[in-house]
Design an enzyme around this catalytic site. Sequence first.
Site, mmCIF file in Angstrom:
data_model
loop_
_atom_site.group_PDB
_atom_site.id
_atom_site.type_symbol
_atom_site.label_atom_id
_atom_site.label_comp_id
_atom_site.label_asym_id
_atom_site.label_seq_id
_atom_site.Cartn_x
_atom_site.Cartn_y
_atom_site.Cartn_z
ATOM 1 C CE LYS A 1 -2.316 3.472 1.904
ATOM 2 N NZ LYS A 1 -1.669 4.631 2.536
ATOM 3 N N GLY B 1 4.552 3.579 10.731
ATOM 4 C CA GLY B 1 3.852 4.860 10.767
ATOM 5 C C GLY B 1 3.450 5.245 12.174
ATOM 6 C CB SER B 2 0.989 7.702 13.336
ATOM 7 O OG SER B 2 -0.256 7.209 12.886
ATOM 8 N N GLY C 1 -1.408 2.784 13.197
ATOM 9 C CA GLY C 1 -0.944 1.425 13.469
ATOM 10 C C GLY C 1 -1.910 0.669 14.362
ATOM 11 C CD GLU D 1 9.398 1.499 13.376
ATOM 12 O OE1 GLU D 1 9.071 2.438 14.140
ATOM 13 O OE2 GLU D 1 10.063 1.649 12.337
ATOM 14 C CB CYS E 1 10.708 5.760 14.219
ATOM 15 S SG CYS E 1 11.741 4.710 13.211
ATOM 16 C CD GLU F 1 7.522 9.743 17.170
ATOM 17 O OE1 GLU F 1 6.615 8.906 17.332
ATOM 18 O OE2 GLU F 1 8.411 9.627 16.305
#
Lengths: 504, 504
Positions: A149, A204-205, A209, A228, A265, A357
């Site tokens: 994707k 991603g976020s 996620g 992740e 990240c 974050e």
Amino acid sequence: MTETLSPELEAVVARAATAAPAYAAVAPEDRARAIVAVADALEANKADLVAIAMRETGLTEARLSGEVTRTAVQLRLFADTLVTGAHLDARIDEADGAFALGVRPDVRRVLRPLGPIINFSASNFPFAFSVAGGDSAAILAAGCPLIVKAHSGHPELSDATAAVVTAALAGAGMPDGTFQLVHGREAGVAILKDPRVKGGAFTGSIAVGRLLADIAAARPAPVPFFGELGSVNPVFVTEAAIAERGDDIASGFVTSVSGSAGQLCTKPGFVFVPSVEALEAPIAAAAQGIPEHRLLDPRIAKSFAERRDTILGTPGVRPLVEGGVRFDADGQGWATPTIVAVSLDDFRAGHERLVHEAFGPLSILVEVPAGTDLAALLPEFFEGNLTATLHLSEAEGAGSANAEAIAALVEAMSLQVGRVLFNGWSTGVAVTPAMQHGGPWPATSNDSSTSVGTAAIQRFVRPVAYQNVTQAFLPAALRDDNPLGVPQARTGAGESQEWGARWR
Amino acid sequence: MTETLSPELEAVVARAATAAPAYAAVAPEDRARAIVAVADALEANKADLVAIAMRETGLTEARLSGEVTRTAVQLRLFADTLVTGAHLDARIDEADGAFALGVRPDVRRVLRPLGPIINFSASNFPFAFSVAGGDSAAILAAGCPLIVKAHSGHPELSDATAAVVTAALAGAGMPDGTFQLVHGREAGVAILKDPRVKGGAFTGSIAVGRLLADIAAARPAPVPFFGELGSVNPVFVTEAAIAERGDDIASGFVTSVSGSAGQLCTKPGFVFVPSVEALEAPIAAAAQGIPEHRLLDPRIAKSFAERRDTILGTPGVRPLVEGGVRFDADGQGWATPTIVAVSLDDFRAGHERLVHEAFGPLSILVEVPAGTDLAALLPEFFEGNLTATLHLSEAEGAGSANAEAIAALVEAMSLQVGRVLFNGWSTGVAVTPAMQHGGPWPATSNDSSTSVGTAAIQRFVRPVAYQNVTQAFLPAALRDDNPLGVPQARTGAGESQEWGARWR
């Protein structure tokens, strides 16, 4: 709960499902050759791909060019890895008439590809965690058809990369449907829900996620989902380390926070120091030289600007390097690094505002009073993280006065993160067999695994045992003549009589 | 979403959380010694424990006595396994100035215990999948504190076993809180939801397993949940196999279906045969000798009686062995085996009524016309299963006319089950390193793993990497002097320059 796919997506999933047995049956050396062909093709098209990536992501040529190399290297590493067959964990227990629990038949066990997997690619690594990135390499190496994707932040690059990958795989004779690309979150979700799809990967976020992990878990037949997600990567610096090499630490820190505009990240988000004072001038000096850097897209820029405002507006937060975000006529945000300091008490009081974050070039120094139990700070303030780091001096170690405190801190880190570092910076993750990129929630949705390093392949296989099956019908990895030359762990007849005897 | 625990359960979880670092730090040999002490203590108390188990479960003395031996053997196998350290997957990548992507630091990776785990024990194996059973052995071997949720079917046995385990672990010097027992589903659910608990194991029904898996996945911080659920274990028999040893197949089948009153997750629930006729007489003869057997508890008996009625009432189903369930004055059900036959067409028509597991001594023969594509039957009728079996003749194999059809069937089995058998019966799972007991949903909630065999230990560890960490602060398994003598996979400097080169 199973939904009907659009004709276009139905064709994608059907092709992947058809490819599954054919691709799984490809000889390991041929699969490796195909993966290396993808790596070579990416490097051959580097100039064109990097040009598109620069336009779409705002990342620099140097960074993107290095990222193509990294992507090619990790594909080649996975090619070598899959051929060893170590990840197959082949086990052979010989038939045993003297088995401790009656006659044991011949039992053999191997790990097999899961089937079609969807990989949701990342915004911040348009090569290394995108169409042909680490997760894709692991999925293809495992023998699973791959549906990527595309990330909405670099659609043109995704298409261009997909064309390179498709041609390379076809040129290497891989089955049609081994690799496909789709666009759009709804398409990705629909594919993740399809019963023919056997797992998912994501970078991603935390919010997205979690959404996808919940979808994977709620399917009528749940599948593994490896997301992740977010991390703030706490760092600890001892007084002696600052005395020994404060300037180096300051400049390394600023480089790590500002590289790729802090959109990593593994960016160190918090640094616990005994005193801010000694680092203040070298940090300011190092930050001086950092040019303005475009953020990946307007949404990320807006959200970073808001996080920055929240942090700067928290009582007790003092900017050491003010930095900022400027929006251009196209709505793109351009950032310079922001570095702030706060006392431990104010951090504790403002914890809810500060701890999440900030995806961009911002980091927070927390000044901790002498005598603070550093090991206790991790569980007090943080959930799971990808990394934690300790900077200490040459003299600090096994024999030093604080050896016990260091050991306690390392143990606390080990309980809460996936990677513990000494005297380095968590950005720049080495692509290497022992790497661990993952950690307890919310660093990842599933901390049994990694998304960087060769162990990543093990997310996409599952075990099958063969009992008393004749040689001709065994998978090659389990045959006595071992045509693939894989490691086979053998348990001989009679061994079970001695199990446990040594420990009595 | 985090809920407040009762004071009693709070004490249980707190003790497990306190025990976690202490138990993880126990030297592997001492942990092995403690686990062997548990095995020895169970065998020393066999007579008393079996007497309680007979009363609570209705299983026979021979079966329960063998089960204690099996439980002790699997504890000893895990003791030996944990000491090898192979499950730690220790990896050492040496610092490398000639690394393909710039300087590589020293990176080392090892698997560490997850922390406190709750194990929901099973009804049908009061020893081998209960308080001190396979999951418990794997959890303790991994270095995780264990909380067992007792099965309501054998509460007194659970308490008696727990007393034996607790004394043995204490005698071996293990930390307080290493092992605890709780009763009641609500207690189990509350513990599974607690953030200090890091995972769950379960053996039981699809409905309850799904409920618990969903709870584990929906936690604010999700945790892995390994449920071993339902299975119908399809069997295929060739015409030549029947001609060669039809009587043996019939008697083996009846023994496998009726042992432990068919209350085994590996019981063969469906047998696809080219013709029922040749097996009818030997099956009836073998069933004649099977005595009435008590079912585990009145709830299971009632539910089996209902499933049996549904199956017998399905159009086209013809009893070969009628069998039955008789309820005594205490509400306990006593069963004799029921074996029925149905044509493929009638099976297809009655699929919804017939296909679900009948937990008790019942099995269905499906007569398939010559020329039927057997490999296609698996995906048509079944979801994931623990096992699938093929009975074939001596002459059938690599060179025979149906070799291709056999290979296709084996491949179809491999895609849908965790264990493929030739010429045997799926009950009587060998406790051995290569065993795989698990399979795609709904055989298990997570098919990356097994609940029997030494690989089961890997469900309860997670990876942590150490980058540039000095020897004194590394876990023992990663030190250069390798004090534990574990396998260490080393990647030397310079190797990365050659990655992929062989496949070009």
